[in-house]
Design an enzyme around this catalytic site. Structure first.
Site, short mmCIF file in Angstrom:
data_model
loop_
_atom_site.label_atom_id
_atom_site.label_comp_id
_atom_site.label_asym_id
_atom_site.label_seq_id
_atom_site.Cartn_x
_atom_site.Cartn_y
_atom_site.Cartn_z
N ASP A 275 13.96 18.79 31.61
CA ASP A 275 13.24 19.87 32.29
C ASP A 275 11.74 19.75 32.08
OD1 ASP A 275 15.71 21.16 33.05
OD2 ASP A 275 15.91 21.65 30.93
N GLU B 59 24.52 16.87 25.38
CA GLU B 59 23.51 15.85 25.71
C GLU B 59 22.82 15.33 24.45
OE1 GLU B 59 22.22 17.30 30.19
OE2 GLU B 59 21.15 18.11 28.48
C1 A5P Z 1 21.24 19.74 31.71
O1 A5P Z 1 21.62 20.70 30.80
C2 A5P Z 1 19.79 19.44 31.54
O2 A5P Z 1 19.41 19.03 30.28
C3 A5P Z 1 19.29 18.49 32.60
O3 A5P Z 1 19.25 17.17 32.14
C4 A5P Z 1 17.92 18.92 32.95
O4 A5P Z 1 17.99 20.31 33.24
C5 A5P Z 1 17.38 18.19 34.17
O5 A5P Z 1 18.10 18.56 35.28
P1 A5P Z 1 17.80 17.99 36.70
O6 A5P Z 1 17.99 16.52 36.66
O7 A5P Z 1 18.79 18.68 37.58
O8 A5P Z 1 16.38 18.35 37.06
#
Ligand code: A5P
Length: 221
Positions: A90, A109
């Site tokens: 993010d 993650e």
């Molecule tokens: C998931 O929980 C997140 O850590 C995503 O990796 C992060 O929000 C990026 O998301 P997008 O690729 O949809 O922008």
């Protein structure tokens, strides 16, 4: 804006960053697959390459999408270590502190990233920030939730978001982030916090950013 939503330009940048990172994967590797709209492009690029690889998924959504594309997904419990993990973010600061968890998957993650010899972050240019700011995703234990929330203070429970696959409550730290390292240590030391979405620079091997002028790769190794 909902996680995963975005402009056409952001989406094509996500696709380009994902395609560049897919080229870092080699036959025979064990691969951690992140979660989110950027990773959705990664899955397509990886499947197209048709490599013989074994994958671990960080969310049920990634697991089913990867399987539908023909990627081999196995339980994380089978692996002590992975060759590479690739995931979105993010926010990415200049010193490579990350915020993750907009899609509520940051706990799994982080575990997958920590197990990977190389952790590659794939982002569109909007994710590059001058400094990390709130919100910082948190997963909290249901047990004792009211007292954990009171101890933390500046936290909001995310509306309408189901518990994580591990039963945790998804919330966001909405206070100051003057020093990400200090906040990360404070959050980690707070009983009831399962995991926070601050990922330290020493976890990151490379950041692949796609922007209006193409793809840039910053290596930290
Ligand atoms: C998931 O929980 C997140 O850590 C995503 O990796 C992060 O929000 C990026 O998301 P997008 O690729 O949809 O922008």
């Amino acid at each position: 804006m909902a996680p995963g939503a975005g402009t056409d330009r952001a989406d094509s940048e996500k696709r380009e960053a994902a395609a560049a990172a897919a080229e870092m994967v080699e036959a025979g590797m064990t691969v951690g697959l992140g979660t989110g709209s950027t990773v959705a492009h990664l899955l397509v690029s990886l499947a197209r390459r048709g490599l013989d690889i074994r994958c671990v998924a960080t969310s049920p959504g990634t697991e089913s999408a990867a399987r539908e594309l023909g990627l081999q997904v196995e339980p994380f419990g089978r692996f002590e270590e992975l060759d590479i993990a690739i995931d979105g973010a993010d926010q990415v600061a200049p010193d490579c502190w990350l915020v993750k968890g907009g899609g509520a998957a940051h706990t799994r993650e982080k575990l997958v990233a920590a197990a990977a010899r190389r952790f590659v972050v794939i982002v569109d240019s909007s994710k590059e920030v001058r400094r990390i700011t709130a919100p910082v995703p948190l997963e909290l234990l249901t047990f004792g939730l009211a007292s954990t929330l009171a101890r933390l203070g500046s936290v909001r429970v995310r509306d309408g978001v189901p518990p994580s696959p591990d039963g945790g409550v998804i919330t966001d730290w909405v206070g100051d982030v003057d020093d990400p390292g200090h906040l990360a240590a404070t959050l980690s030391a707070t009983p009831g916090v399962v995991e926070h979405g601050l990922f330290p620079p020493d976890m990151v091997s490379a950041v692949v950013t796609a922007g209006p002028h193409g793809v840039n790769v910053r290596y930290r190794e």
